[in-house]
Scaffold this motif. Structure first.
Motif, PDB file in Angstrom:
ATOM      1  N   GLY A  12       0.737  -1.354   0.184  1.00  0.00           N
ATOM      2  CA  GLY A  12       0.047   0.053  -0.113  1.00  0.00           C
ATOM      3  C   GLY A  12       0.811   1.134   0.059  1.00  0.00           C
ATOM      4  O   GLY A  12       1.780   1.424  -0.717  1.00  0.00           O
ATOM      5  N   ARG A  13       0.489   2.173   0.929  1.00  0.00           N
ATOM      6  CA  ARG A  13       1.238   3.465   1.189  1.00  0.00           C
ATOM      7  C   ARG A  13       2.416   3.347   0.935  1.00  0.00           C
ATOM      8  O   ARG A  13       3.060   4.335   0.196  1.00  0.00           O
ATOM      9  CB  ARG A  13       0.477   4.022   2.508  1.00  0.00           C
ATOM     10  N   GLY A  14       3.311   2.636   1.573  1.00  0.00           N
ATOM     11  CA  GLY A  14       4.967   2.526   1.469  1.00  0.00           C
ATOM     12  C   GLY A  14       5.467   3.812   2.312  1.00  0.00           C
ATOM     13  O   GLY A  14       6.546   4.226   1.968  1.00  0.00           O
ATOM     14  N   SER A  15       5.148   4.038   3.466  1.00  0.00           N
ATOM     15  CA  SER A  15       5.626   5.259   4.148  1.00  0.00           C
ATOM     16  C   SER A  15       7.062   4.586   5.008  1.00  0.00           C
ATOM     17  O   SER A  15       8.067   5.508   5.099  1.00  0.00           O
ATOM     18  CB  SER A  15       4.732   5.916   5.158  1.00  0.00           C
ATOM     19  N   ASN A  16       6.957   3.407   5.380  1.00  0.00           N
ATOM     20  CA  ASN A  16       8.025   2.820   5.752  1.00  0.00           C
ATOM     21  C   ASN A  16       9.218   2.392   4.672  1.00  0.00           C
ATOM     22  O   ASN A  16      10.473   2.707   4.896  1.00  0.00           O
ATOM     23  CB  ASN A  16       7.879   1.406   6.332  1.00  0.00           C
ATOM     24  N   LEU A  17       8.602   2.202   3.574  1.00  0.00           N
ATOM     25  CA  LEU A  17       9.492   2.198   2.397  1.00  0.00           C
ATOM     26  C   LEU A  17      10.250   3.341   2.201  1.00  0.00           C
ATOM     27  O   LEU A  17      11.625   3.578   1.940  1.00  0.00           O
ATOM     28  CB  LEU A  17       8.680   1.402   1.253  1.00  0.00           C
ATOM     29  N   LEU A  84       9.702  -6.565   4.933  1.00  0.00           N
ATOM     30  CA  LEU A  84       8.311  -6.476   4.526  1.00  0.00           C
ATOM     31  C   LEU A  84       7.793  -4.930   5.281  1.00  0.00           C
ATOM     32  O   LEU A  84       8.411  -4.775   6.287  1.00  0.00           O
ATOM     33  CB  LEU A  84       7.451  -7.778   5.248  1.00  0.00           C
ATOM     34  N   ALA A  85       7.213  -4.419   4.239  1.00  0.00           N
ATOM     35  CA  ALA A  85       6.804  -2.907   4.937  1.00  0.00           C
ATOM     36  C   ALA A  85       5.306  -2.674   4.413  1.00  0.00           C
ATOM     37  O   ALA A  85       5.150  -2.213   3.784  1.00  0.00           O
ATOM     38  CB  ALA A  85       7.759  -1.714   4.365  1.00  0.00           C
ATOM     39  N   GLY A  86       4.443  -2.997   5.468  1.00  0.00           N
ATOM     40  CA  GLY A  86       3.197  -3.087   4.966  1.00  0.00           C
ATOM     41  C   GLY A  86       2.830  -4.029   3.999  1.00  0.00           C
ATOM     42  O   GLY A  86       1.722  -3.647   2.985  1.00  0.00           O
ATOM     43  N   PHE A  87       3.302  -5.283   4.023  1.00  0.00           N
ATOM     44  CA  PHE A  87       3.025  -6.051   2.870  1.00  0.00           C
ATOM     45  C   PHE A  87       1.902  -7.169   3.676  1.00  0.00           C
ATOM     46  O   PHE A  87       2.107  -7.820   4.542  1.00  0.00           O
ATOM     47  CB  PHE A  87       4.256  -7.035   2.653  1.00  0.00           C
ATOM     48  N   ASN A 105      10.255  -7.929   9.501  1.00  0.00           N
ATOM     49  CA  ASN A 105       9.034  -7.210   9.296  1.00  0.00           C
ATOM     50  C   ASN A 105       8.901  -6.401  10.260  1.00  0.00           C
ATOM     51  O   ASN A 105       9.457  -6.111  11.173  1.00  0.00           O
ATOM     52  CB  ASN A 105       7.906  -8.209   9.508  1.00  0.00           C
ATOM     53  N   ILE A 106       8.164  -5.382   9.905  1.00  0.00           N
ATOM     54  CA  ILE A 106       7.945  -4.388  11.023  1.00  0.00           C
ATOM     55  C   ILE A 106       6.560  -4.104  11.395  1.00  0.00           C
ATOM     56  O   ILE A 106       5.366  -4.360  10.477  1.00  0.00           O
ATOM     57  CB  ILE A 106       8.418  -2.814  10.553  1.00  0.00           C
ATOM     58  N   HIS A 107       6.255  -4.417  12.686  1.00  0.00           N
ATOM     59  CA  HIS A 107       4.810  -4.359  13.097  1.00  0.00           C
ATOM     60  C   HIS A 107       4.313  -3.242  14.311  1.00  0.00           C
ATOM     61  O   HIS A 107       5.450  -2.891  14.890  1.00  0.00           O
ATOM     62  CB  HIS A 107       4.646  -5.911  13.652  1.00  0.00           C
ATOM     63  N   PRO A 108       3.294  -2.703  14.140  1.00  0.00           N
ATOM     64  CA  PRO A 108       2.777  -1.621  14.839  1.00  0.00           C
ATOM     65  C   PRO A 108       2.239  -1.936  16.399  1.00  0.00           C
ATOM     66  O   PRO A 108       1.258  -1.536  16.560  1.00  0.00           O
ATOM     67  CB  PRO A 108       1.739  -0.807  14.049  1.00  0.00           C
ATOM     68  N   SER A 109       2.962  -3.058  16.998  1.00  0.00           N
ATOM     69  CA  SER A 109       2.909  -2.923  18.461  1.00  0.00           C
ATOM     70  C   SER A 109       3.959  -3.345  19.044  1.00  0.00           C
ATOM     71  O   SER A 109       4.858  -3.729  18.393  1.00  0.00           O
ATOM     72  CB  SER A 109       1.695  -4.008  18.665  1.00  0.00           C
ATOM     73  N   VAL A 168       2.584   6.357  16.712  1.00  0.00           N
ATOM     74  CA  VAL A 168       3.421   4.959  16.303  1.00  0.00           C
ATOM     75  C   VAL A 168       4.097   5.036  15.015  1.00  0.00           C
ATOM     76  O   VAL A 168       5.192   4.390  14.650  1.00  0.00           O
ATOM     77  CB  VAL A 168       2.776   3.648  16.471  1.00  0.00           C
ATOM     78  N   LEU A 169       3.585   5.408  13.913  1.00  0.00           N
ATOM     79  CA  LEU A 169       3.979   5.378  12.619  1.00  0.00           C
ATOM     80  C   LEU A 169       5.417   6.135  12.654  1.00  0.00           C
ATOM     81  O   LEU A 169       6.405   5.939  11.793  1.00  0.00           O
ATOM     82  CB  LEU A 169       3.204   5.734  11.612  1.00  0.00           C
ATOM     83  N   ALA A 170       5.261   7.466  13.402  1.00  0.00           N
ATOM     84  CA  ALA A 170       6.461   8.126  13.201  1.00  0.00           C
ATOM     85  C   ALA A 170       7.576   7.415  13.933  1.00  0.00           C
ATOM     86  O   ALA A 170       8.692   7.554  13.375  1.00  0.00           O
ATOM     87  CB  ALA A 170       6.273   9.435  14.122  1.00  0.00           C
TER      88      ALA A 170
HETATM   89  C1  GRF Z   1       2.761  -0.053   9.225  1.00  0.00           C
HETATM   90  O1  GRF Z   1       2.027   0.621  10.370  1.00  0.00           O
HETATM   91  C2  GRF Z   1       3.605  -1.050   9.365  1.00  0.00           C
HETATM   92  O2  GRF Z   1       3.992  -1.522  10.681  1.00  0.00           O
HETATM   93  C3  GRF Z   1       2.430  -2.221   9.061  1.00  0.00           C
HETATM   94  O3  GRF Z   1       1.637  -1.807   8.112  1.00  0.00           O
HETATM   95  C4  GRF Z   1       2.006  -0.493   8.148  1.00  0.00           C
HETATM   96  C5  GRF Z   1       2.379  -0.095   6.685  1.00  0.00           C
HETATM   97  O4  GRF Z   1       2.394   1.497   6.304  1.00  0.00           O
HETATM   98  N1  GRF Z   1       2.877  -3.387   8.962  1.00  0.00           N
HETATM   99  P1  GRF Z   1       3.390   1.808   5.167  1.00  0.00           P
HETATM  100  O5  GRF Z   1       2.869   1.282   3.909  1.00  0.00           O
HETATM  101  O6  GRF Z   1       4.548   1.602   5.276  1.00  0.00           O
HETATM  102  O7  GRF Z   1       2.793   3.554   4.906  1.00  0.00           O
END
Ligand code: GRF
Length: 198
Positions: A12-17, A84-87, A105-109, A168-170
């Motif tokens: 999706g959005r790809g902000s972590n990318l 993995l970044a929002g995959f 992977n990154i996970h939001p918790s 959390v995203l920041a």
């Molecule tokens: C992030 O919150 C990540 O931790 C989770 O999905 C979201 C992806 O956001 N796995 P983005 O696509 O990186 O903006």
């Protein structure tokens, strides 16, 4: 020194990318985003990566041989670490086995709390005073592999899922590039279920 070649998988959005791409702009950053793969044509991050001059692939999970195509694309690009970044697809045990130790992977918790989806709403409902994000190696169980690093974020009065998610995203955008740096510098060692950072 050769930079570690990253393959970033998004849906999706790809902000972590974008955070990884931004970090890699620094000449002394020890990794580079060499390939971005999306499984959804509408993934906004795909267009942004292409605009930044990064190699991109669209590999839909709806086509047969999805994981074999992923694997081939990653190998052909010489990818050394898959992020993995929002995959939003669960990868099979076979794929995870092929990339074990090279797939994060990154996970939001703060795992093991709140694996799965809808983490911020569930954290608020549970009344926790702190949450955050976790970067972990991917294992056969979703959101359960060896934890590399975590960043804690306070839950504040008046938070709703959107406000909490933004905070959390920041933290995610700071943590993911830091973890990739540590891996690229060879400072991360997996010992069973635990990760040692040197
Ligand atoms: C992030 O919150 C990540 O931790 C989770 O999905 C979201 C992806 O956001 N796995 P983005 O696509 O990186 O903006």
């Amino acid at each position: 020194m050769a930079r570690l070649r990253l393959g970033v998988l998004i849906s999706g959005r790809g902000s972590n990318l974008a955070a990884l791409v931004d970090a890699a702009r620094a000449p002394d950053y020890p990794a580079e985003v060499a390939l971005v793969i999306a499984n959804e044509a509408g993934a906004a991050g795909l267009a942004r990566a292409a605009a930044a001059g990064i190699a991109t692939r669209l590999i839909s999970h709806r086509q047969p041989g999805f994981e074999a195509m992923l694997d081939t694309a990653l190998r052909e690009a010489g990818i050394e670490l898959v992020c993995l970044a929002g995959f939003m697809r669960v990868l099979s045990a076979a794929f995870v086995g092929q990339w074990r130790g090279r797939l994060i992977n990154i996970h939001p918790s703060l795992l093991p709390a709140f694996p799965g989806l809808d983490t911020h709403r569930r954290a608020l409902a549970a009344g926790v005073k702190a949450t955050g994000c976790t970067v972990h190696f991917v294992s056969d169980t979703v959101d359960a592999g060896p934890i590399i690093a975590q960043s804690e974020v306070p839950v504040l009065p008046g938070d709703d899922p959107a406000r909490l998610a933004a905070r959390v995203l920041a933290a995610e955008h700071r943590l993911y590039p830091q973890v990739v740096r540590m891996i690229a510098e060879g400072r991360v060692r997996v010992d069973g279920d635990r990760v040692e950072i040197r």
